[in-house]
Design a protein around this motif. Structure first.
Motif, mmCIF file in Angstrom:
data_model
loop_
_atom_site.group_PDB
_atom_site.id
_atom_site.type_symbol
_atom_site.label_atom_id
_atom_site.label_comp_id
_atom_site.label_asym_id
_atom_site.label_seq_id
_atom_site.Cartn_x
_atom_site.Cartn_y
_atom_site.Cartn_z
ATOM 1 N N ALA A 183 0.994 -1.357 -0.056
ATOM 2 C CA ALA A 183 0.157 0.120 0.026
ATOM 3 C C ALA A 183 0.848 1.329 0.014
ATOM 4 O O ALA A 183 0.417 2.282 -0.486
ATOM 5 N N THR A 184 2.183 1.124 0.608
ATOM 6 C CA THR A 184 2.935 2.286 0.556
ATOM 7 C C THR A 184 3.237 2.923 -0.984
ATOM 8 O O THR A 184 3.012 3.935 -0.954
ATOM 9 N N ILE A 187 0.005 4.392 -2.138
ATOM 10 C CA ILE A 187 -0.185 5.940 -1.667
ATOM 11 C C ILE A 187 0.712 6.730 -2.453
ATOM 12 O O ILE A 187 0.303 7.913 -2.605
ATOM 13 N N TYR A 252 -7.373 12.263 2.878
ATOM 14 C CA TYR A 252 -6.819 10.955 2.969
ATOM 15 C C TYR A 252 -7.320 9.989 4.136
ATOM 16 O O TYR A 252 -7.604 10.982 5.325
ATOM 17 N N MET A 254 -9.177 6.751 6.461
ATOM 18 C CA MET A 254 -9.240 4.953 6.846
ATOM 19 C C MET A 254 -10.580 4.848 7.272
ATOM 20 O O MET A 254 -10.586 4.715 8.849
ATOM 21 N N ASN A 259 -5.713 3.566 11.588
ATOM 22 C CA ASN A 259 -4.545 3.438 12.268
ATOM 23 C C ASN A 259 -4.333 4.810 12.539
ATOM 24 O O ASN A 259 -4.222 5.542 11.830
ATOM 25 N N ASP A 287 -7.709 4.085 2.431
ATOM 26 C CA ASP A 287 -6.707 3.376 2.648
ATOM 27 C C ASP A 287 -7.494 2.220 3.335
ATOM 28 O O ASP A 287 -7.845 2.349 4.469
ATOM 29 N N VAL A 289 -6.013 -0.924 4.118
ATOM 30 C CA VAL A 289 -5.037 -2.042 4.670
ATOM 31 C C VAL A 289 -5.826 -2.774 5.567
ATOM 32 O O VAL A 289 -5.237 -4.117 5.653
ATOM 33 N N SER A 318 -3.621 -3.465 0.530
ATOM 34 C CA SER A 318 -2.786 -4.537 0.559
ATOM 35 C C SER A 318 -2.915 -5.565 1.346
ATOM 36 O O SER A 318 -3.809 -5.757 1.832
ATOM 37 N N SER A 320 -0.713 -6.867 3.560
ATOM 38 C CA SER A 320 0.211 -6.535 4.416
ATOM 39 C C SER A 320 -0.075 -6.895 5.710
ATOM 40 O O SER A 320 0.609 -7.371 6.749
ATOM 41 N N LYS A 321 -1.431 -6.544 6.372
ATOM 42 C CA LYS A 321 -1.827 -6.846 7.512
ATOM 43 C C LYS A 321 -2.748 -8.185 7.357
ATOM 44 O O LYS A 321 -2.374 -8.854 8.530
ATOM 45 N N ARG A 328 5.144 -8.166 -0.551
ATOM 46 C CA ARG A 328 4.742 -6.791 -1.004
ATOM 47 C C ARG A 328 3.917 -6.637 -2.350
ATOM 48 O O ARG A 328 4.115 -6.456 -3.118
#
Ligand SMILES: Cc1ncc(COP(=O)(O)O)c(C=O)c1O
Length: 491
Positions: A183-184, A187, A252, A254, A259, A287, A289, A318, A320-321, A328
């Motif tokens: 996600a980095t 973004i 932006y 969430m 988070n 976002d 994630v 993503s 990732s979590k 990645r």
């Protein structure tokens, strides 16, 4: 520190007057200027006045507040002496950006077995990961004739991600998805495509530090909009006000297990928010994630972008979590025009996302309900361990137990500072990110994020260290090795 001549944000006297409780300012014992200085500082610390902002002139503020100019001049002088304001001859008075002397930029991943790493909200690798990579490796073996570059991402992966959006109530096709390395990257690409120097971007406050860093890196000004997890409805009005006052290009947000606060915006709230921001011409970057980390079985909430036209919201996500930060694989979901702009930026810096990672992601999405259920079981056990350890050992910390996500956002007892606590904890081998990392400017030094991504045993250990540092009665002694590591980048 930013050069005052390059500062852009101004706070008007009227905005300050609306935010200040003048009855309280005038009613306190002691000099009125000191009382005014205290409340102005509070506005800066809360993020209501942005770090970098240009303050109104003494004359105008005095007139609007109905106090003497000497009172405002003395309050400004007091705040200058405390390093909160600075005056630049001929340019005005500015809020001093909070100077972070720490060299942020390196992700702390633990510093040996004796270090309790609670800086990052990064769960361990999913137990489904190994099998997914084995299957991916077999897939790679049969496609060795392929050149290995897949701009935009593997079609089957984009299809699998699009299917998930469609199932959640946001009809999506594979050509609305672009794969990124986490996600980095997503973004970064979205911000680089849609935000320019001097643009304003609304951010919920507290927010994800990585997004703040990315936005600042392109020269954007982050406009914090206070998010109170216990009153998410108030956020819609605050966002509307901020959009009217600041004319942002982007927001932006969430909406699902934010988070660090863990907030989930209820369906009605997110519908109103989406419509409001769209009406104001603000594109919203969502976002997601943590969207799948629903620990209490409330079920999925309607995706933020569902009730507005596709062009109103760009979504990033993503694995990732739910799976692992080391895998990645992330993505951008957008309408054709936005996706083309984002893809142009991304393709200039990245030819392809690792194909074996993408193949593994396809495998994982094939059994995603089980992957998510397993992750949620782990996180639920750790969250519950954290909330009960805190309730038991640190009863004067306050927090709301989140229904999902990866962290607890705690308010410290009056007078406690997160920046100081983090320094003292580090001496005992407990690594934490200071609350200020989740805000713009001075905000949240009275808050502490604690991730619940470690095991219940490690969580017990971490809370024992905190209780000991805070002088809690139930804390057992625990010797820890001082750590060299300093919290820098935070996920
Ligand atoms: C809200 C949020 N967005 C994005 C990221 C970065 O995710 P990734 O590892 O997929 O780049 C994180 C990581 O913690 C996060 O919390």
């Amino acid at each position: 520190m930013t050069e005052p001549s390059r500062l852009r944000e101004s706070v008007t006297a009227r905005t300050l007057a609306q935010s200040l409780d003048m009855t309280a300012v005038l009613g306190r014992v002691g000099p009125m200027y000191a009382s005014l200085a205290r409340d102005l500082q509070r506005l800066v610390e809360d993020g209501a006045v942005a770090a970098d902002a240009r303050m109104p002139s003494e004359r105008v503020l005095a007139r609007v507040l109905g106090v003497s100019r000497v009172t405002v001049a003395s309050a400004y002088r007091e705040l200058r002496e405390q390093g909160v304001l600075t005056s630049v001859h001929g340019a005005g008075t500015f809020v001093v950006p909070r100077s972070d002397t720490r060299p942020w930029g390196r992700l702390v991943t633990g510093d040996g077995p004796d270090v309790l790493e609670f800086v990052n909200a990064a769960p361990p690798a999913s137990s489904f990961l190994g099998a997914a990579y084995e299957a991916a490796a077999r897939g790679i073996a049969t496609t060795s004739a392929h050149p290995g570059y897949v701009p935009g991402g593997a079609f089957r992966l984009r299809e699998a991600i699009a299917r998930r959006y469609t199932a959640r109530g946001l009809p999506t096709t594979a050509d609305q998805i672009m794969i990124t390395a986490g996600a980095t990257d997503a973004i970064h690409a979205v911000v680089a495509a849609l935000v320019g120097p001097g643009n304003r971007v609304l951010v919920e406050h507290p927010t994800y530090p990585g997004a703040l860093d990315t936005l600042r890196a392109v020269g954007a000004t982050c406009i914090p909009v206070a998010l109170d997890p216990s009153d998410p409805d108030a956020f819609v009005d605050a966002a509307d006000r901020a959009a009217r006052q600041h004319d942002p290009v982007l927001a932006y947000l969430m909406p699902d297990h934010a988070n660090p606060s863990g907030t989930v915006l209820p369906t009605d709230t997110r519908r109103r928010l989406a419509a409001t921001l769209h009406r104001r011409g603000v594109v919203t970057v969502i976002d997601e994630v943590s969207v799948d980390l629903d620990l209490d079985g409330h079920g999925p909430t309607e995706p933020f972008g569902a009730p507005v036209p596709d062009r109103a919201a760009v979504t990033v996500g993503s694995l990732s979590k739910s799976v692992w930060g080391g895998l990645r694989v992330g993505w951008v979901r957008a309408d054709a025009a936005h996706l083309a702009a984002v893809a142009t930026v991304y393709s200039a810096r990245q030819l392809t996302v690792s194909l074996i990672d993408q193949y593994a992601a396809i495998e994982l999405l094939g059994d995603y309900e089980a992957v998510v259920a397993h992750r949620c079981d782990q996180l639920r056990a750790s969250r519950d361990a954290l909330t009960s350890a805190l309730t038991r050992s640190l009863p004067d910390w306050s927090f709301r137990s989140p229904s999902g996500g990866l962290s607890l956002w705690c308010t410290l007892p009056a007078g406690e500072r997160s920046t100081e606590l983090v320094d003292r904890a580090r001496e005992r081998g407990l690594m934490l990110a200071p609350g200020t990392r989740f805000g713009t400017g001075y905000a949240f030094d009275d808050c502490q994020r604690i991730p619940f991504t470690r095991t219940p045993e490690e969580i017990e250990d971490a809370v024992a260290v905190l209780a000991e540092l805070m002088g809690g009665a139930n804390a057992g002694p625990r010797e820890r090795v001082p750590s060299r590591a300093v919290p820098e980048a935070v996920v």
